[in-house]
Design an enzyme around this catalytic site. Structure first.
Site, PDB file in Angstrom:
ATOM      1  N   ALA A 110       3.606  -1.515   4.281  1.00 41.81           N
ATOM      2  CA  ALA A 110       2.821  -2.601   4.907  1.00 41.81           C
ATOM      3  C   ALA A 110       3.131  -3.981   4.326  1.00 41.81           C
ATOM      4  O   ALA A 110       2.262  -4.844   4.273  1.00 41.81           O
ATOM      5  CB  ALA A 110       1.317  -2.315   4.812  1.00 41.81           C
ATOM      6  N   LYS A 147       0.846  -1.194   0.000  1.00 37.74           N
ATOM      7  CA  LYS A 147       0.000   0.000   0.000  1.00 37.74           C
ATOM      8  C   LYS A 147       0.886   1.250   0.000  1.00 37.74           C
ATOM      9  O   LYS A 147       2.062   1.221   0.369  1.00 37.74           O
ATOM     10  CB  LYS A 147      -0.949   0.023   1.208  1.00 37.74           C
ATOM     11  CG  LYS A 147      -0.270   0.060   2.591  1.00 37.74           C
ATOM     12  CD  LYS A 147       0.112   1.440   3.082  1.00 37.74           C
ATOM     13  CE  LYS A 147       0.750   1.418   4.459  1.00 37.74           C
ATOM     14  NZ  LYS A 147       1.426   2.678   4.825  1.00 37.74           N
ATOM     15  N   PRO A 150       9.512  -3.891  -1.024  1.00 39.97           N
ATOM     16  CA  PRO A 150      10.669  -3.526  -0.192  1.00 39.97           C
ATOM     17  C   PRO A 150      10.376  -3.728   1.296  1.00 39.97           C
ATOM     18  O   PRO A 150       9.234  -3.549   1.745  1.00 39.97           O
ATOM     19  CB  PRO A 150      10.869  -2.037  -0.514  1.00 39.97           C
ATOM     20  CG  PRO A 150      10.290  -1.866  -1.875  1.00 39.97           C
ATOM     21  CD  PRO A 150       9.123  -2.805  -1.940  1.00 39.97           C
ATOM     22  N   ASP A 190      -2.362  -2.340  10.412  1.00 38.12           N
ATOM     23  CA  ASP A 190      -2.512  -2.309   8.949  1.00 38.12           C
ATOM     24  C   ASP A 190      -3.100  -3.602   8.381  1.00 38.12           C
ATOM     25  O   ASP A 190      -3.523  -3.630   7.224  1.00 38.12           O
ATOM     26  CB  ASP A 190      -1.151  -2.069   8.272  1.00 38.12           C
ATOM     27  CG  ASP A 190      -0.709  -0.622   8.334  1.00 38.12           C
ATOM     28  OD1 ASP A 190      -1.556   0.253   8.591  1.00 38.12           O
ATOM     29  OD2 ASP A 190       0.495  -0.361   8.121  1.00 38.12           O
TER      30      ASP A 190
END
Length: 296
Positions: free
Chosen positions: A101, A11, A95, A137
């Site tokens: 998230a 996200k 990454p 999250d």
């Protein structure tokens, strides 16, 4: 032996505001989150034992009980008294420690995958309640799309997100940023510039990308960019290469830019690759988790 393969999407934040702090230390936020089509592949297979085995092509994530995926499996096993074991292989593309998230998305995919594999028949809302125990999250990563998140990030209002034709240039510099330290370094009384989420939502509804791009605000960026000049440098390169707007995602250090034109985004990517290795051009996506090529 049963197995399942999932896509677990990252996200970005189109805004982050921090409104206060609870007595338990959690910060109260109001932010817009958007799923993008940058994803890890999660492969789950049942074992003949009760073991939980985590494997990955990345040497940068823990493969023991410290991994959020391990915690997600353990949570379901204990809650539903399941005596089966699983092996999970995590193919990392998102990454790591990037403000995107990635770990929460992996946990979300495992919850969705095991719900199907173990025939638990849990609804999306039930899965989100379980996911919240793993991290704020995770509930969003289960559903994906675009949301206005409030509370500590778990209260989700679904909104219209970025149009799929918008190109998103993502760059993660080779830095480690501690989310805890960034929130700890934020002086709530001195925040000058806060996002206007009502305006952003209205402009997303109208597909007015120019106003969205020029009104994105992340209050955490004032903290992270103070210690890491790369944040502003990447934003400058994106703007010079025709980004409509550029901002840090989450607590950083990832920076993204919004482009109307894919060719311009690709030129920006080329420029950033001269200095940074983790650079991607992607689009928005309406779902967080995809199972065996199909959405849940």
């Amino acid at each position: 032996m049963n197995s399942i393969e999932l896509k677990s999407r990252a996200k970005i934040n189109l805004s982050i505001d921090v409104l206060g702090k609870r007595k338990d230390g959690y910060h109260l936020v109001e932010m817009i989150m958007q799923t993008i089509d940058l994803y890890d592949i999660i492969k789950i297979k049942e074992l003949g034992t009760e073991d939980i085995v985590i494997k990955s092509d990345s040497s940068d994530i823990p493969l023991d009980k410290e991994n959020i995926v391990y915690k997600a499996i353990n949570l379901l096993k204990n809650k539903f008294k399941i005596n089966k074991g699983v092996e999970v292989f995590i193919q990392k593309n998102i990454p790591i420690a990037a403000g995107m998230a990635g770990g929460s998305s992996n946990a979300a995919a495992v919850l969705v995958g095991l719900n199907k594999l173990w025939k638990l028949n849990l609804s999306e809302i039930e899965l989100q309640k379980i996911g919240f125990k793993l991290g704020a999250d995770v509930p969003f990563c289960i559903c994906g799309g675009a949301v206005l998140a409030s509370g500590v990030g778990e209260e989700l209002t679904y909104i219209k997100g970025l149009h799929k034709d918008i190109s998103i240039l993502v760059c993660k510099p080779d830095l480690f940023v501690s989310t805890r330290d960034v929130y700890g370094g934020l002086d709530l009384e001195s925040i000058q510039n806060r996002p206007n989420n009502k305006l952003l939502i209205d402009c997303l509804n109208r597909e007015d990308i120019n106003i969205v791009a020029s009104n994105m605000v992340n209050v955490l960026e004032t903290v992270t960019s103070k210690y890491h000049k790369e944040i502003n440098e990447i934003e400058k390169i994106m703007i010079e290469n025709k980004a409509l707007g550029s901002m840090m995602s989450g607590s950083g250090p990832t920076v993204f830019g919004l482009f109307e034109n894919k060719e311009q985004a690709l030129r920006g990517k080329e420029k950033l690759l001269e200095k940074y290795s983790q650079v991607y051009v992607v689009n928005s996506n309406e779902k967080g988790v995809e199972i065996d090529g199909e959405f849940k």
